[in-house]
Design a protein around this motif. Structure first.
Motif, mmCIF file in Angstrom:
data_model
loop_
_atom_site.group_PDB
_atom_site.id
_atom_site.type_symbol
_atom_site.label_atom_id
_atom_site.label_comp_id
_atom_site.label_asym_id
_atom_site.label_seq_id
_atom_site.Cartn_x
_atom_site.Cartn_y
_atom_site.Cartn_z
ATOM 1 N N LEU A 227 0.825 -1.208 0.000
ATOM 2 C CA LEU A 227 0.000 0.000 0.000
ATOM 3 C C LEU A 227 0.858 1.257 0.000
ATOM 4 O O LEU A 227 0.489 2.280 -0.591
ATOM 5 C CB LEU A 227 -0.937 -0.013 1.206
ATOM 6 C CG LEU A 227 -2.026 -1.090 1.193
ATOM 7 C CD1 LEU A 227 -2.752 -1.131 2.530
ATOM 8 C CD2 LEU A 227 -3.008 -0.840 0.057
ATOM 9 N N SER A 228 2.004 1.192 0.657
ATOM 10 C CA SER A 228 2.886 2.370 0.674
ATOM 11 C C SER A 228 3.439 2.651 -0.727
ATOM 12 O O SER A 228 3.602 3.811 -1.116
ATOM 13 C CB SER A 228 4.028 2.149 1.660
ATOM 14 O OG SER A 228 4.947 1.165 1.181
ATOM 15 N N LEU A 229 3.731 1.580 -1.494
ATOM 16 C CA LEU A 229 4.179 1.780 -2.875
ATOM 17 C C LEU A 229 3.088 2.448 -3.703
ATOM 18 O O LEU A 229 3.360 3.352 -4.502
ATOM 19 C CB LEU A 229 4.570 0.441 -3.494
ATOM 20 C CG LEU A 229 5.774 -0.291 -2.881
ATOM 21 C CD1 LEU A 229 6.007 -1.614 -3.587
ATOM 22 C CD2 LEU A 229 7.022 0.572 -2.951
ATOM 23 N N ARG A 230 1.874 2.007 -3.504
ATOM 24 C CA ARG A 230 0.762 2.616 -4.235
ATOM 25 C C ARG A 230 0.551 4.066 -3.793
ATOM 26 O O ARG A 230 0.201 4.920 -4.613
ATOM 27 C CB ARG A 230 -0.519 1.803 -4.028
ATOM 28 C CG ARG A 230 -0.389 0.361 -4.499
ATOM 29 C CD ARG A 230 -1.713 -0.381 -4.455
ATOM 30 N NE ARG A 230 -1.540 -1.770 -4.920
ATOM 31 C CZ ARG A 230 -2.516 -2.517 -5.408
ATOM 32 N NH1 ARG A 230 -3.746 -2.030 -5.515
ATOM 33 N NH2 ARG A 230 -2.280 -3.753 -5.811
ATOM 34 N N TRP A 231 0.735 4.307 -2.511
ATOM 35 C CA TRP A 231 0.580 5.677 -2.026
ATOM 36 C C TRP A 231 1.650 6.587 -2.634
ATOM 37 O O TRP A 231 1.356 7.721 -3.004
ATOM 38 C CB TRP A 231 0.683 5.710 -0.503
ATOM 39 C CG TRP A 231 0.712 7.116 0.024
ATOM 40 C CD1 TRP A 231 -0.344 7.924 0.273
ATOM 41 C CD2 TRP A 231 1.882 7.876 0.332
ATOM 42 N NE1 TRP A 231 0.075 9.145 0.717
ATOM 43 C CE2 TRP A 231 1.451 9.143 0.761
ATOM 44 C CE3 TRP A 231 3.258 7.616 0.279
ATOM 45 C CZ2 TRP A 231 2.332 10.144 1.149
ATOM 46 C CZ3 TRP A 231 4.133 8.602 0.668
ATOM 47 C CH2 TRP A 231 3.666 9.849 1.089
ATOM 48 N N ARG A 232 2.874 6.083 -2.744
ATOM 49 C CA ARG A 232 3.941 6.890 -3.338
ATOM 50 C C ARG A 232 3.623 7.227 -4.798
ATOM 51 O O ARG A 232 3.827 8.354 -5.245
ATOM 52 C CB ARG A 232 5.278 6.152 -3.247
ATOM 53 C CG ARG A 232 5.793 5.988 -1.822
ATOM 54 C CD ARG A 232 7.019 5.095 -1.785
ATOM 55 N NE ARG A 232 7.350 4.723 -0.410
ATOM 56 C CZ ARG A 232 8.296 3.855 -0.084
ATOM 57 N NH1 ARG A 232 8.999 3.275 -1.043
ATOM 58 N NH2 ARG A 232 8.519 3.562 1.181
ATOM 59 N N TYR A 233 3.134 6.223 -5.522
ATOM 60 C CA TYR A 233 2.744 6.497 -6.913
ATOM 61 C C TYR A 233 1.606 7.513 -6.951
ATOM 62 O O TYR A 233 1.631 8.465 -7.742
ATOM 63 C CB TYR A 233 2.311 5.200 -7.589
ATOM 64 C CG TYR A 233 1.692 5.408 -8.954
ATOM 65 C CD1 TYR A 233 2.488 5.563 -10.081
ATOM 66 C CD2 TYR A 233 0.303 5.461 -9.109
ATOM 67 C CE1 TYR A 233 1.924 5.766 -11.336
ATOM 68 C CE2 TYR A 233 -0.271 5.672 -10.354
ATOM 69 C CZ TYR A 233 0.541 5.820 -11.460
ATOM 70 O OH TYR A 233 -0.021 6.032 -12.695
#
Length: 954
Positions: free
Chosen positions: A852-858
């Protein structure tokens, strides 16, 4: 007596002949088809030798490769794999020794007693899919662990059983050793934890790097024409299945697992409704259309038996066939007399959506609708489009919002663009979204009539659904249809052109080369992945869409308003006059109804009388020649064939005259004509006038049709993706079309000169420069010159178009102001949802929290760019909106309490560096440092925010 020995192909390869003699029976075998049998034996031996020479990896490819069809394995092929590959004779070797002799004895001496593998490749594929599904949960967990660690180190191989695998990375292919670990994990679980996916569910010998699969996934989204081989396909399918499972987990954590969530949240600007926002005439603007490029060839026309694949690659955005077939009887069956004129296997792809007269009461169907439908039937290429039984699926039918986001999609199964597909799409729009919708369709003028008569009619009225014709397609509709259905004349349409379907089809057509011969699962998977990637791109470009439309609308209001004021002053007109002009034009065009029965009878009777007069003249001439035949024989010496021709002409012309006379008599009997019309009677003279007007209108129709085909062919010629051969054919067709147009123009000018009073002639430049074929509708009235009316004057029409163009631009600005607030609010709420979900999963589920953090960064990177662009929009001269966020309808405002806002919230209120107030990029491209931040303080804010999450980048 002879007995035949049977071969596998059903042909006799030899015959045994038994004949008695003095010492008993003599049996002799006579070989048949000797050369053919020898060739088969040579081919079989070569294939046997080839299979025995394959390595273990190549044999696995052979077993798993389904690209050549699911054909059963021959017995000879099965025996070939009893031998160890060359160089692998020591595969079973141990310290005790003797394994090589044992294997040779077993394989070579006991072939007849070996149990044969009667499974087909189809059976193996089903088993393979089942085994992948059984271990999918473990694979997802391993993938999330690998993603969080990105470790490439293997376990200690000194303590546990290990095996070697051929690994494929970006620039290398090597042999690597892995082990199962203390928990005896599945092979693919171990591989995924080390960054690979095997090409088989059990004991894989080849593994593809996850980073390679990720790179291919991104490249395929950019270029759908990329295809892959079977071994890579297996690993890629598993990779996509893992990504789909991760999406399910992430959506569940974000509370996005409710039914139809993707459709309800497909577009932030369209569907993220806020409390107390300015009301719009239509809450949602969509366009729908069918595409016949994404076909699927039927299994009966492929080599070998069909390959069963029970997997499903369909997301909830798809309508299943059962949902569509609910409406298959809404329109009714077309008239059979119009169907049984061709091959039973031919399916006319536009029959059921254009034969409106077959499905509705003719008295209720206007001339406007019939003419539009007729034009779309005739507007195709040189040959009418046909669908054949070759295709199990003939394309897709899609529905998009005005920003290009997919709302619904369904397959067109063994048919063309039937009416049940748009009916099912409209039904889902009303059921799921429940808002006022403006629906654009190529023939919305005809579709809305069927929609009102369908089972959806009451809901259509209640929810205020309104049909509209796309701007480009509207140019091919008649003028009466345009003033009712074209976006320029429909209040609330703004400056939207409703041509989004054509834009997405120009990209999705590239999938056709790789999906046409694939399995249904792979086809659906490819299409779904394409639209997922398309959705990301369209969302990232959303602020650009708003900015460009805002700037265009402001320019129209500023420039066209000045021109309109000047025209109004010179022509002494006001806004009420333009509205009145539109009403007068509608009234005039509605009076141009279809021919009355009286006119139709007059034309039919006059044509019959003219044919009768012509036949009588020919018969009298032939009669005179026949009467003079004897004299000509004596005088001119006629012989043989010349005499026969005169006699035959006399008989045939008289017979034709008698038939036409009977036809005229029947017409007079039916219509009660006591006295035949003659050239001196008033009825005859009036009939000639009506017939002349009919020929004039037919000349207009012919010229109009040729110009419409020329317009569409010119559009196709300049379209991206049109192949060389297609361009050559279109170029030749344009040359032929130019000659036909010139002849049709000559016919029109001749018919126009016959009118009383004569109509002005047209030149080549006049017809090819017409903006739309609807301008021909102003020439159809042969009784009066419409160009003498006030609303038809060029200056008045230009002023009227400017007036309505300004009105639509003002509506566009109003809608864009609403969309800006919706987008900003969605960006903040999305940030809040990610923050809360990551925080809640940090301890119980760290791998999911990292995903989820990767998606948030994107998301944060995209939102930063969106905020920059919206800031540029707010700096446009004439901007009337606001960059303040709101509250979504039905969302609790306390969800954001205590959550730090993202850095771009403060950045959006600052002037954007590198761009001027109009959004144009300046020449000085100065580096801004860290992406998404403009100075050191903002960078510290971002770092503190990430630290509070407890997450660190690699």
């Amino acid at each position: 007596m002879g007995t035949r020995s049977k071969s596998r192909k059903g042909l006799s390869s030899s015959v045994r002949v038994r004949a008695p003699n003095g010492f008993g029976r003599v049996v002799q075998e006579v070989r048949l088809n000797t050369q053919m049998a020898q060739r088969r034996e040579e081919i079989a031996k070569k294939r046997y030798d080839h299979l025995t020479s394959l390595t273990f990896e190549e044999r696995e490819v052979f077993f798993n490769d389904d690209a050549t069809g699911a054909t059963p394995m021959d017995v000879d092929e099965d025996l070939a794999f009893d031998h160890l590959p060359p160089g692998e004779e020591g595969f079973f070797a141990s310290n005790a020794g003797g394994e090589e002799e044992l294997c040779r004895t077993f394989f070579l001496s006991n072939n007849d007693r070996k149990r044969k593998d009667v499974r087909t490749r189809r059976d193996r594929r089903l088993l393979q899919n089942k085994e992948w599904a059984e271990q999918m949960l473990s694979l997802v967990d391993a993938f999330l662990d690998w993603q969080m660690s990105r470790s490439t180190e293997v376990h200690d191989t000194a303590q546990f059983d290990d095996w070697e695998v051929t690994t494929v990375d970006f620039f290398s292919r090597s042999r690597r050793r892995f082990n199962s670990g203390p928990s005896v994990d599945r092979a693919n679980v171990v591989l995924i934890r080390n960054g690979y996916i095997g090409s088989a569910p059990r004991s894989p010998t080849v593994a593809i790097g996850l980073q390679v699969l990720e790179a291919y996934h991104e490249m395929h989204a950019a270029c759908p024409r990329f295809s892959i081989q079977a071994q890579f396909r297996i690993a890629y399918d598993v990779y996509l299945a893992i990504r789909r499972c991760i999406d399910v987990r992430a959506n569940a954590a974000l509370h996005r697992d409710i039914p139809n969530w993707r459709m309800k949240n497909a577009c932030a600007a369209c569907l993220y409704a806020l409390e107390n926002e300015d009301p719009l005439t239509y809450a949602l603007q969509v366009s729908m259309d069918g595409n016949q490029s994404l076909k699927l060839v039927d299994d009966h026309f492929r080599r070998g038996p069909s390959l069963a694949d029970t997997r499903s690659g369909i997301s909830d955005i798809w309508l299943n066939p059962e949902e569509v077939d609910i409406f298959k009887n809404e329109v009714g069956k077309p008239q059979q007399s119009q169907r049984n004129t061709g091959d039973a296997h031919d399916i006319d792809d536009d029959i059921d959506w254009v034969n409106i007269a077959d499905h509705t009461d003719s008295a209720d169907v206007t001339l406007s609708t019939d003419e539009c439908v007729k034009r779309w039937r005739n507007a195709g290429p040189e040959a009418r489009k046909k669908m054949f039984a070759l295709f199990a699926v003939t394309g897709v039918f899609v529905c998009l919002c005005r920003h290009g986001q997919l709302l619904a999609i369904c397959d067109m199964i063994r048919s063309g663009e039937l009416m049940k597909y748009p009916l099912a799409i409209v039904d889902k729009l009303m059921r799921v979204l429940g808002v006022t919708v403006q629906v654009a369709y190529d023939i919305a003028c005809a579709f809305m009539k069927i929609l009102e008569r369908s089972s959806l009619g009451d809901r259509v009225q209640q929810q205020g659904l309104r049909g509209i014709v796309p701007a480009f397609h509207g140019h091919a509709h008649n003028r009466l249809c345009q003033v009712d259905w074209h976006p320029l004349y429909v209040a609330g349409s703004g400056k939207e052109d409703f041509e989004g379907c054509e834009r997405v089809f120009s990209q999705s057509n590239a999938l056709a080369l790789t999906t046409r011969f694939s399995s249904p699962f792979h086809r659906h998977q490819a299409i779904d992945e394409f639209f997922k990637s398309w959705a990301f791109v369209k969302h990232a470009e959303l602020a650009n869409f708003i900015h460009n439309n805002y700037r265009q609308a402001l320019k129209i209001v500023a420039e066209d308003s000045a021109t309109l004021r000047e025209l109004c002053t010179r022509l002494k007109l006001n806004d009420e006059d333009f509205e009145q002009y539109l009403q007068e034009e509608r009234a005039y065009l509605k009076n141009l109804v279809a021919e009355s029965p009286e006119v139709a009878f007059t034309v039919e009777y006059m044509e019959a009388l003219l044919r009768l007069d012509g036949a009588f003249a020919e018969s009298e001439h032939a009669k005179r020649e026949y009467q003079n035949l004897d004299a000509r024989i004596i005088r001119e010496g006629l012989r043989g064939r010349a005499i026969t021709n005169i006699k035959t002409r006399y008989v045939t012309t008289y017979t034709r005259y008698v038939d036409l006379h009977e036809h005229v008599r029947r017409i007079e009997e039916v219509h009660g004509i006591v006295r035949r019309w003659t050239k001196d009677s008033e009825e005859y003279k009036n009939g000639l006038v009506v017939l002349t007007e009919r020929k004039y209108r037919n000349a207009i129709d012919t010229l109009e049709r040729l110009l419409l085909q020329r317009l569409l062919e010119l559009t196709k010629l300049s379209m991206s993706g049109t192949g060389y051969k297609m361009r050559e054919k279109i170029t030749k067709a344009l040359k032929t079309r130019a000659t036909a147009i010139k002849k049709a123009l000559e016919e029109y000018n001749r018919r126009a000169a016959e009118l009383n009073p004569p109509r002005p002639s047209l030149s080549w430049s006049d017809v090819v420069d017409m903006v739309s074929v609807a301008e021909f509708d102003l020439l159809r009235d042969a009784r009066q010159d419409v160009r003498l009316l006030a609303w038809a004057q060029p200056a008045q029409r230009r002023a009227m178009n400017l007036y309505f163009n300004i009105k639509r631009a003002e509506e566009e600005i109003k809608r864009l102001n609403v969309e800006i607030r919706r987008l900003l609010t969605h960006m903040v709420d999305e940030h809040v949802d990610y923050y809360r979900t990551i925080r809640d999963n940090m301890v119980p589920n760290p791998p999911l929290a990292y995903e989820l953090s990767l998606r948030w960064r994107y998301s944060n990177a995209v939102n930063t760019e969106l905020a920059y662009r919206l800031q540029q929009t707010s700096e446009l001269p004439g901007f009337t909106g606001t960059l303040r966020t709101g509250h979504r309808v039905g969302r609790s405002p306390i969800l954001a309490d205590g959550i730090l806002l993202p850095p771009w919230v403060s950045l959006q209120t600052q002037p954007t560096e590198g761009f001027d107030a109009s959004g144009n990029e300046l020449e000085d491209d100065e580096e801004l440092g860290m992406e998404g931040v403009g100075n050191e303080d903002e960078a510290n804010v971002l770092i503190d925010y990430i630290d509070r999450l407890g997450l660190h980048s690699e």
